[in-house]
Design a protein around this motif. Structure first.
Motif, PDB file in Angstrom:
ATOM      1  N   THR A 120       2.402   4.588   3.531  1.00 43.67           N
ATOM      2  CA  THR A 120       2.695   4.165   4.899  1.00 43.67           C
ATOM      3  C   THR A 120       3.176   5.381   5.676  1.00 43.67           C
ATOM      4  OG1 THR A 120       3.315   1.924   4.236  1.00 43.67           O
ATOM      5  CG2 THR A 120       4.092   2.682   6.382  1.00 43.67           C
ATOM      6  N   LEU A 121       2.501   5.687   6.778  1.00 42.45           N
ATOM      7  CA  LEU A 121       2.869   6.797   7.648  1.00 42.45           C
ATOM      8  C   LEU A 121       3.682   6.259   8.810  1.00 42.45           C
ATOM      9  CD1 LEU A 121       2.620   9.758   8.644  1.00 42.45           C
ATOM     10  CD2 LEU A 121       0.485   9.065   9.779  1.00 42.45           C
ATOM     11  N   THR A 122       4.890   6.789   8.981  1.00 42.00           N
ATOM     12  CA  THR A 122       5.731   6.429  10.123  1.00 42.00           C
ATOM     13  C   THR A 122       5.750   7.602  11.093  1.00 42.00           C
ATOM     14  OG1 THR A 122       7.127   5.042   8.711  1.00 42.00           O
ATOM     15  CG2 THR A 122       7.999   5.642  10.878  1.00 42.00           C
ATOM     16  N   LEU A 123       5.255   7.367  12.308  1.00 42.10           N
ATOM     17  CA  LEU A 123       5.162   8.425  13.307  1.00 42.10           C
ATOM     18  C   LEU A 123       6.493   8.609  14.031  1.00 42.10           C
ATOM     19  CD1 LEU A 123       1.665   7.472  14.769  1.00 42.10           C
ATOM     20  CD2 LEU A 123       2.174   9.236  13.071  1.00 42.10           C
ATOM     21  N   ALA A 124       6.557   9.644  14.861  1.00 40.88           N
ATOM     22  CA  ALA A 124       7.806   9.986  15.551  1.00 40.88           C
ATOM     23  C   ALA A 124       8.271   8.869  16.483  1.00 40.88           C
ATOM     24  CB  ALA A 124       7.623  11.280  16.336  1.00 40.88           C
ATOM     25  N   ASP A 125       7.342   8.077  17.007  1.00 35.17           N
ATOM     26  CA  ASP A 125       7.718   6.979  17.902  1.00 35.17           C
ATOM     27  C   ASP A 125       8.083   5.695  17.158  1.00 35.17           C
ATOM     28  OD1 ASP A 125       5.301   6.057  17.000  1.00 35.17           O
ATOM     29  OD2 ASP A 125       4.307   6.046  18.949  1.00 35.17           O
ATOM     30  N   GLY A 126       8.088   5.757  15.819  1.00 33.26           N
ATOM     31  CA  GLY A 126       8.466   4.604  15.016  1.00 33.26           C
ATOM     32  C   GLY A 126       7.313   3.720  14.600  1.00 33.26           C
ATOM     33  N   SER A 127       6.135   3.933  15.141  1.00 34.02           N
ATOM     34  CA  SER A 127       4.976   3.118  14.751  1.00 34.02           C
ATOM     35  C   SER A 127       4.539   3.467  13.340  1.00 34.02           C
ATOM     36  CB  SER A 127       3.821   3.327  15.729  1.00 34.02           C
ATOM     37  OG  SER A 127       3.448   4.696  15.769  1.00 34.02           O
ATOM     38  N   GLN A 128       4.007   2.478  12.637  1.00 36.04           N
ATOM     39  CA  GLN A 128       3.622   2.649  11.232  1.00 36.04           C
ATOM     40  C   GLN A 128       2.133   2.424  11.036  1.00 36.04           C
ATOM     41  OE1 GLN A 128       6.278   0.058   8.954  1.00 36.04           O
ATOM     42  NE2 GLN A 128       7.702   1.768   8.701  1.00 36.04           N
ATOM     43  N   ILE A 129       1.561   3.230  10.135  1.00 38.71           N
ATOM     44  CA  ILE A 129       0.139   3.140   9.824  1.00 38.71           C
ATOM     45  C   ILE A 129      -0.013   3.066   8.312  1.00 38.71           C
ATOM     46  CG2 ILE A 129      -2.093   4.303   9.981  1.00 38.71           C
ATOM     47  CD1 ILE A 129      -0.598   5.814  12.438  1.00 38.71           C
ATOM     48  N   ILE A 130      -0.732   2.082   7.845  1.00 37.05           N
ATOM     49  CA  ILE A 130      -1.015   1.946   6.410  1.00 37.05           C
ATOM     50  C   ILE A 130      -2.205   2.829   6.067  1.00 37.05           C
ATOM     51  CG2 ILE A 130      -1.567   0.367   4.534  1.00 37.05           C
ATOM     52  CD1 ILE A 130       1.164  -0.100   5.816  1.00 37.05           C
ATOM     53  N   ASN A 164       7.777  13.010  10.907  1.00 35.40           N
ATOM     54  CA  ASN A 164       7.038  11.878  10.345  1.00 35.40           C
ATOM     55  C   ASN A 164       7.635  11.544   8.982  1.00 35.40           C
ATOM     56  OD1 ASN A 164       3.570  12.363  11.486  1.00 35.40           O
ATOM     57  ND2 ASN A 164       5.435  11.909  12.607  1.00 35.40           N
ATOM     58  N   TYR A 165       7.437  10.318   8.558  1.00 38.89           N
ATOM     59  CA  TYR A 165       7.810   9.884   7.210  1.00 38.89           C
ATOM     60  C   TYR A 165       6.549   9.410   6.492  1.00 38.89           C
ATOM     61  CZ  TYR A 165      12.774   9.643   8.588  1.00 38.89           C
ATOM     62  OH  TYR A 165      14.047   9.929   9.015  1.00 38.89           O
ATOM     63  N   LEU A 166       6.427   9.805   5.236  1.00 44.82           N
ATOM     64  CA  LEU A 166       5.352   9.281   4.394  1.00 44.82           C
ATOM     65  C   LEU A 166       6.013   8.536   3.246  1.00 44.82           C
ATOM     66  CD1 LEU A 166       2.250   9.343   4.401  1.00 44.82           C
ATOM     67  CD2 LEU A 166       2.359  11.189   2.726  1.00 44.82           C
ATOM     68  N   THR A 167       5.758   7.239   3.169  1.00 49.08           N
ATOM     69  CA  THR A 167       6.402   6.375   2.177  1.00 49.08           C
ATOM     70  C   THR A 167       5.361   5.842   1.208  1.00 49.08           C
ATOM     71  OG1 THR A 167       8.023   5.710   3.850  1.00 49.08           O
ATOM     72  CG2 THR A 167       7.892   4.367   1.845  1.00 49.08           C
ATOM     73  N   GLN A 191       9.584   8.795  -0.814  1.00 48.11           N
ATOM     74  CA  GLN A 191       9.508   8.969   0.637  1.00 48.11           C
ATOM     75  C   GLN A 191       9.820  10.417   1.007  1.00 48.11           C
ATOM     76  OE1 GLN A 191      12.464   7.498   3.758  1.00 48.11           O
ATOM     77  NE2 GLN A 191      10.806   6.003   4.026  1.00 48.11           N
ATOM     78  N   LEU A 192       8.973  10.985   1.862  1.00 43.76           N
ATOM     79  CA  LEU A 192       9.139  12.358   2.333  1.00 43.76           C
ATOM     80  C   LEU A 192       9.291  12.359   3.854  1.00 43.76           C
ATOM     81  CD1 LEU A 192       9.008  15.399   1.368  1.00 43.76           C
ATOM     82  CD2 LEU A 192       6.618  15.355   2.143  1.00 43.76           C
ATOM     83  N   LYS A 193      10.287  13.080   4.341  1.00 45.68           N
ATOM     84  CA  LYS A 193      10.492  13.292   5.779  1.00 45.68           C
ATOM     85  C   LYS A 193      10.153  14.751   6.086  1.00 45.68           C
ATOM     86  CE  LYS A 193      14.132  13.393   9.335  1.00 45.68           C
ATOM     87  NZ  LYS A 193      15.594  13.237   9.564  1.00 45.68           N
ATOM     88  N   TYR A 194       9.333  14.997   7.125  1.00 47.59           N
ATOM     89  CA  TYR A 194       8.869  16.360   7.391  1.00 47.59           C
ATOM     90  C   TYR A 194       8.492  16.504   8.867  1.00 47.59           C
ATOM     91  CZ  TYR A 194       4.577  13.702   6.836  1.00 47.59           C
ATOM     92  OH  TYR A 194       3.614  12.732   6.965  1.00 47.59           O
TER      93      TYR A 194
END
Length: 378
Positions: A120-130, A164-167, A191-194
Motif C-alpha cells: 500500500t502506497l501512502t502519498l504525501a496528501d494522505g491518499s492510499q494506492i494498493i 511517502n509510506y510504503l506498507t 513499513q518504510l517512510k522516505y
C-alpha cells in the motif's frame, strides 16, 4: 536397483538399502544411470543436480556411520537458493531430510498459498494506492509495476521534502527504487517512510518504521558526498554506500542489522559500533545492549531471493517467519514442540502444507491441523 532408488525418493529406504545404494554408486557408470533416473523422475536440469547430489550422499553416509537405527531420507539436489530457492529441512540432530519439488502427490493439495508482491502506497496528501499485480500506478514522479515502484530523480532542486509510506501487509513483499537510485526490498509486515526526493547537500534519511528491509544504497560519491541514514525507534544506521539488512519487527525483542558489503555504523542511545561484512549487530530492547556476531550474510538475506534459511532456529521462531509470509497464525499443543530446533532452507514459492508435511516427516511433530488461517502443530 530402480526399486531401491524409488524407495530413496519416496522416503521409505532402510539403512541397509541405503548402504547398498551408496556402494552401487561408487561405480561411475552407475552414477550416470542414477542421474538419468532422477532427472527423468523429477524433470530436473543437470546443472541443478550435478554438484549437490554427491554432497547429499556424503551427508547421508555420515548419518549411517553414526546411527544404528533405520534412517529415512528424502533426496533433494539442492539448488543455489539465489537462483532456484529449492527446499531442504535438516534436523539439528544431523538426520537429513531432503525435499524435491515432486515429492508430494496431488492428493496433498495445499490449502494456503505463499505470499505475493503487494503493498500500500501512502502519498504525501494522505491518499492510499494498493499496489499489486492488478494495479500499476503512474504519475510524473512515480511508476510502478506488479513487483516494484520506482521514483524519478528531480529535475530541479527540491525545496520541501514530501514523504511517502510504503506498507507491506502480511503475506506480501515489495521492491522500491528511491529517487537517488537506492534500492530497498521490503519483507512482510513492514513499513518504510522516505522522501519523494532528497534535498541536495543534506543527509539522505529514510525510516524503517517497522519490519524488515534490505538496502543497496546508492554511493555518496554519486550525491555530493551526502550520507545515507536509516533510522528506526531503536537505532540509526549511517552508511556511505553499502548493502545491509535491518530486521526490526514491533513484537520482537531485538533489532538486528546484517552487513553484506561496505561498512556501516550502528548507533543507539547507549552505544555505537562499526560493522564489517558478514557481521550482525543485535540490539536488545529489553536491556539496551548492542552486541556483534559473525554470520553468513547471504543466509540472512536469503528472503529477498525467494528462500528462508534457518540455522538452529526453534519451531516457534520458524513459525513467526512462516506466519508473516503465509498470513496465518501458529499454535503449539505443547512447549516441547515449539522448542524443537531445525536447520535448513525452505522455498518461499511452495505452499504451506508442503512445508508442514516436511516438518512432520522429521518425526518431531506427530501431526498438524489447518483451520481457516490458523495452524496447530501437535
Amino acid at each position: 536397483m530402480k526399486k531401491i532408488i524409488t524407495k530413496f525418493i519416496a522416503n521409505t529406504i532402510t539403512k541397509d538399502e541405503l548402504n547398498l545404494l551408496y556402494k552401487w554408486l561408487e561405480n561411475v557408470d552407475n552414477q550416470s544411470k542414477f542421474e538419468k533416473y532422477i532427472l527423468d523422475y523429477h524433470d530436473l536440469n543437470m546443472a541443478t543436480l550435478k554438484n549437490d547430489v554427491y554432497r547429499a550422499y556424503e551427508n547421508v553416509k555420515k548419518v549411517i556411520d553414526k546411527e544404528k537405527n533405520t534412517v529415512k531420507v528424502l533426496p533433494l539436489y539442492r539448488r543455489n537458493f539465489v537462483k532456484y530457492a529449492a527446499a531442504i529441512l535438516v534436523l539439528t540432530s544431523f538426520s537429513f531430510f531432503y525435499l524435491t519439488k515432486n515429492t508430494f502427490n496431488k492428493s496433498n493439495e495445499v490449502s494456503i498459498s505463499p505470499g505475493t508482491d503487494k503493498a500500500t502506497l501512502t502519498l504525501a496528501d494522505g491518499s492510499q494506492i494498493i499496489l499489486d499485480s492488478v494495479v500499476n500506478y503512474q504519475d510524473i514522479k512515480i511508476s510502478s509495476t506488479a513487483k516494484e515502484i520506482i521514483y524519478k530523480a528531480a529535475e530541479t532542486k527540491a525545496k520541501i521534502i514530501e514523504y511517502n509510506y510504503l506498507t507491506i501487509p502480511s503475506g506480501g513483499q515489495y521492491h522500491v527504487v528511491l529517487s537517488d537510485g537506492t534500492e530497498v526490498w521490503l519483507n512482510s509486515e513492514s513499513q518504510l517512510k522516505y522522501p519523494v526526493n532528497f534535498l541536495e547537500d543534506k543527509p539522505r534519511v529514510v525510516e524503517l518504521v517497522y519490519g524488515e528491509a534490505y538496502f543497496e544504497v546508492s554511493p555518496s560519491t554519486n550525491h555530493q558526498g551526502t550520507k545515507f541514514n536509516v533510522v528506526n525507534r531503536s537505532q540509526t544506521i549511517e552508511v556511505l554506500g553499502t548493502k545491509f539488512n535491518i530486521k526490526a519487527y514491533k513484537e520482537e525483542p531485538n533489532v538486528s542489522t546484517t552487513l553484506v558489503e561496505g561498512s556501516v555504523s550502528v548507533t543507539t542511545k547507549f552505544d555505537r559500533k562499526l560493522l564489517t561484512p558478514n557481521q550482525k549487530s543485535i540490539f536488545s530492547k529489553e536491556d539496551n545492549q548492542l552486541v556483534i556476531h559473525q554470520v553468513e550474510a547471504n543466509s540472512e538475506i536469503a528472503w529477498i531471493h525467494g528462500a528462508f534459511v534457518f540455522k538452529k532456529k526453534t519451531l516457534k521462531e520458524i513459525s513467526k517467519v512462516l506466519s508473516r509470509w503465509y498470513d496465518v497464525d501458529f499454535e503449539f499443543s505443547n512447549d516441547d514442540i515449539a522448542s524443537q530446533k531445525f536447520n535448513g532452507d525452505l522455498s518461499k514459492d511452495q505452499n504451506l502444507e508442503s512445508i508442514l508435511l516436511l516438518i512432520q516427516n522429521t518425526n518431531k511433530i506427530k501431526s498438524y491441523e489447518i483451520k481457516n488461517k490458523s495452524v496447530l502443530l501437535k
